[in-house]
Design a protein around this motif. Structure first.
Motif, PDB file in Angstrom:
ATOM      1  N   VAL A  14      -4.084  -7.677  -1.163  1.00  0.00           N
ATOM      2  CA  VAL A  14      -3.531  -7.989   0.115  1.00  0.00           C
ATOM      3  C   VAL A  14      -3.231  -6.736   0.746  1.00  0.00           C
ATOM      4  N   ARG A  15      -2.856  -5.520  -0.015  1.00  0.00           N
ATOM      5  CA  ARG A  15      -2.621  -4.248   0.615  1.00  0.00           C
ATOM      6  C   ARG A  15      -3.926  -3.555   0.997  1.00  0.00           C
ATOM      7  N   ALA A  16      -5.048  -3.763   0.415  1.00  0.00           N
ATOM      8  CA  ALA A  16      -6.257  -3.199   0.814  1.00  0.00           C
ATOM      9  C   ALA A  16      -6.518  -3.946   1.909  1.00  0.00           C
ATOM     10  N   GLY A  17      -6.633  -5.253   2.218  1.00  0.00           N
ATOM     11  CA  GLY A  17      -6.771  -6.066   3.379  1.00  0.00           C
ATOM     12  C   GLY A  17      -6.249  -5.310   4.630  1.00  0.00           C
ATOM     13  N   LEU A  18      -4.670  -5.369   4.356  1.00  0.00           N
ATOM     14  CA  LEU A  18      -3.909  -4.753   5.597  1.00  0.00           C
ATOM     15  C   LEU A  18      -4.254  -3.333   5.825  1.00  0.00           C
ATOM     16  N   ARG A  19      -4.372  -2.645   4.688  1.00  0.00           N
ATOM     17  CA  ARG A  19      -4.812  -1.319   5.228  1.00  0.00           C
ATOM     18  C   ARG A  19      -5.988  -1.080   5.963  1.00  0.00           C
ATOM     19  N   ALA A  20      -7.205  -2.003   5.774  1.00  0.00           N
ATOM     20  CA  ALA A  20      -8.288  -1.745   6.516  1.00  0.00           C
ATOM     21  C   ALA A  20      -7.978  -2.472   7.756  1.00  0.00           C
ATOM     22  N   ILE A  21      -7.218  -3.493   8.016  1.00  0.00           N
ATOM     23  CA  ILE A  21      -7.076  -3.979   9.359  1.00  0.00           C
ATOM     24  C   ILE A  21      -6.333  -3.026  10.110  1.00  0.00           C
ATOM     25  N   LEU A  22      -5.310  -2.244   9.458  1.00  0.00           N
ATOM     26  CA  LEU A  22      -4.516  -1.419  10.642  1.00  0.00           C
ATOM     27  C   LEU A  22      -5.205   0.076  10.704  1.00  0.00           C
ATOM     28  N   GLU A  23      -5.794   0.483   9.614  1.00  0.00           N
ATOM     29  CA  GLU A  23      -6.401   1.798   9.851  1.00  0.00           C
ATOM     30  C   GLU A  23      -7.774   1.773  10.728  1.00  0.00           C
ATOM     31  N   ALA A  24      -8.197   0.594  11.119  1.00  0.00           N
ATOM     32  CA  ALA A  24      -9.324   0.328  12.054  1.00  0.00           C
ATOM     33  C   ALA A  24      -8.696   0.674  13.551  1.00  0.00           C
ATOM     34  N   GLN A  25      -7.236   0.601  13.729  1.00  0.00           N
ATOM     35  CA  GLN A  25      -6.601   0.743  15.115  1.00  0.00           C
ATOM     36  C   GLN A  25      -6.595   2.185  15.207  1.00  0.00           C
ATOM     37  N   PRO A  26      -6.769   2.771  16.383  1.00  0.00           N
ATOM     38  CA  PRO A  26      -6.648   4.119  16.814  1.00  0.00           C
ATOM     39  C   PRO A  26      -5.137   4.489  16.910  1.00  0.00           C
ATOM     40  N   ASP A  27      -4.271   3.694  16.972  1.00  0.00           N
ATOM     41  CA  ASP A  27      -2.844   4.037  17.050  1.00  0.00           C
ATOM     42  C   ASP A  27      -1.975   3.665  15.619  1.00  0.00           C
ATOM     43  N   ILE A  28      -2.547   3.214  14.641  1.00  0.00           N
ATOM     44  CA  ILE A  28      -1.912   2.934  13.533  1.00  0.00           C
ATOM     45  C   ILE A  28      -2.323   3.629  12.356  1.00  0.00           C
ATOM     46  N   GLU A  29      -1.369   4.341  11.659  1.00  0.00           N
ATOM     47  CA  GLU A  29      -1.771   5.120  10.402  1.00  0.00           C
ATOM     48  C   GLU A  29      -0.993   4.613   9.301  1.00  0.00           C
ATOM     49  N   VAL A  30      -1.848   4.101   8.018  1.00  0.00           N
ATOM     50  CA  VAL A  30      -0.913   3.752   6.970  1.00  0.00           C
ATOM     51  C   VAL A  30      -0.719   5.169   5.973  1.00  0.00           C
ATOM     52  N   VAL A  31       0.648   5.180   5.670  1.00  0.00           N
ATOM     53  CA  VAL A  31       0.926   6.319   5.097  1.00  0.00           C
ATOM     54  C   VAL A  31       1.281   6.401   3.483  1.00  0.00           C
ATOM     55  N   GLY A  32       1.439   4.917   3.256  1.00  0.00           N
ATOM     56  CA  GLY A  32       1.685   4.897   1.727  1.00  0.00           C
ATOM     57  C   GLY A  32       1.691   3.169   1.331  1.00  0.00           C
ATOM     58  N   GLU A  33       1.643   3.234   0.140  1.00  0.00           N
ATOM     59  CA  GLU A  33       1.561   1.759  -0.425  1.00  0.00           C
ATOM     60  C   GLU A  33       2.555   1.598  -1.819  1.00  0.00           C
ATOM     61  N   ALA A  34       3.357   0.514  -1.807  1.00  0.00           N
ATOM     62  CA  ALA A  34       4.092   0.122  -3.029  1.00  0.00           C
ATOM     63  C   ALA A  34       3.893  -1.099  -3.378  1.00  0.00           C
ATOM     64  N   ALA A  35       3.931  -1.515  -4.860  1.00  0.00           N
ATOM     65  CA  ALA A  35       3.678  -2.764  -5.376  1.00  0.00           C
ATOM     66  C   ALA A  35       4.812  -3.538  -5.626  1.00  0.00           C
ATOM     67  N   ASP A  36       5.925  -2.892  -5.435  1.00  0.00           N
ATOM     68  CA  ASP A  36       7.437  -3.534  -5.215  1.00  0.00           C
ATOM     69  C   ASP A  36       8.203  -3.071  -4.604  1.00  0.00           C
ATOM     70  N   GLY A  37       9.228  -3.851  -4.512  1.00  0.00           N
ATOM     71  CA  GLY A  37      10.544  -3.452  -3.452  1.00  0.00           C
ATOM     72  C   GLY A  37      11.124  -2.427  -4.162  1.00  0.00           C
ATOM     73  N   ALA A  38      11.090  -2.239  -5.428  1.00  0.00           N
ATOM     74  CA  ALA A  38      11.833  -1.162  -6.245  1.00  0.00           C
ATOM     75  C   ALA A  38      11.424   0.257  -5.941  1.00  0.00           C
ATOM     76  N   ALA A  39      10.013   0.266  -5.583  1.00  0.00           N
ATOM     77  CA  ALA A  39       9.529   1.587  -5.036  1.00  0.00           C
ATOM     78  C   ALA A  39       9.534   2.110  -3.701  1.00  0.00           C
ATOM     79  N   VAL A  40      10.163   1.164  -2.901  1.00  0.00           N
ATOM     80  CA  VAL A  40      10.319   1.490  -1.530  1.00  0.00           C
ATOM     81  C   VAL A  40      11.106   2.608  -0.969  1.00  0.00           C
ATOM     82  N   ILE A  41      12.373   2.652  -1.345  1.00  0.00           N
ATOM     83  CA  ILE A  41      13.214   3.879  -1.215  1.00  0.00           C
ATOM     84  C   ILE A  41      12.575   5.185  -1.160  1.00  0.00           C
ATOM     85  N   PRO A  42      12.206   5.732  -2.225  1.00  0.00           N
ATOM     86  CA  PRO A  42      11.724   6.958  -2.253  1.00  0.00           C
ATOM     87  C   PRO A  42      10.559   7.404  -1.516  1.00  0.00           C
TER      88      PRO A  42
END
Length: 216
Positions: A14-42
């Motif tokens: 799912v993350r890979a699919g979303l990244r491919a879709i979003l990074e194909a857009q000239p005005d959107i950049e994926v800056v990171g990924e997390a596999a669980d909510g516990a990793a979000v804050i840092p």
């Protein structure tokens, strides 16, 4: 400057699919990924994304608690876009009540996903589909009705809130009411203050829970 996005989902595909879709857009950049909510804050503190695309169901910390933590502990927090498989999932509604700014189905078309990120990043309209409106109406309480009564919205503020609940942007509300966009922004700010709402999403939830707006 591009809109920056942090992807949070326990499924690598799912993350890979979303990244491919979003990074194909000239005005959107994926800056990171997390596999669980516990990793979000840092990651939010490191990357300062405009939008967190947050899965609602994850094994260690779900999207509801992660949303609460981000909004409670991060100064100038990002927008939260809930990404889920099921549109009538009560977890989605709880995430919106916790402060998420919008809602997106994982099966959405690529153009819809990119549009959702832009819409949530701008913060001037809502992703609040029919299924979520039905859930909001089901949660109606006397407390919500009393809170709306106490808010004592003016007729124009009530008209703006009604259109906010339909998902209209400030520009669309201005056109519909025949007023300027700055006037609409002033009314939106007054509505949020009177309802004690953090943002448009919270105001619209209050509108549905109070019965002020009914789903169609």
């Amino acid at each position: 400057m591009p809109y920056t996005v942090l992807l949070v989902d326990d499924e690598p595909l799912v993350r890979a699919g979303l990244r491919a879709i979003l990074e194909a857009q000239p005005d959107i950049e994926v800056v990171g990924e997390a596999a669980d909510g516990a990793a979000v804050i840092p990651l939010v503190r490191t990357h300062r994304p405009d939008v967190v695309a947050m899965d609602v169901r994850m094994p260690l910390m779900d999207g509801i608690e992660a949303t609460r933590l981000v909004l409670r502990t991060v100064a100038d927090p990002p927008k939260i876009l809930v990404v889920t498989t099921f549109e009538n999932d009560e977890y989605v509604y709880e995430a919106l009540r916790a402060g998420a700014d919008g809602f997106l189905l994982k099966r959405a078309r690529p153009a819809e996903i990119a549009h959702a990120v832009r819409l949530v990043a701008e913060g001037e309209s809502l992703l609040f589909p029919a299924a979520v409106r039905q859930l909001a109406a089901r949660y109606g309480t006397d407390e919500a009705r009393n809170a709306l009564d106490r808010a004592a919205l003016t007729d124009r503020e009530a008209a703006v809130l009604l259109r906010m609940a339909r998902g209209l942007s400030n520009a669309e509300i201005a056109k519909d009411l025949g007023v300027g966009v700055e006037t609409v922004k002033t009314h939106v700010s007054a509505i949020l203050a009177k309802l004690g709402a953090r943002d448009r999403t919270q105001a619209v939830i209050a509108a549905y829970e109070s019965g002020f707006v009914t789903p169609h």
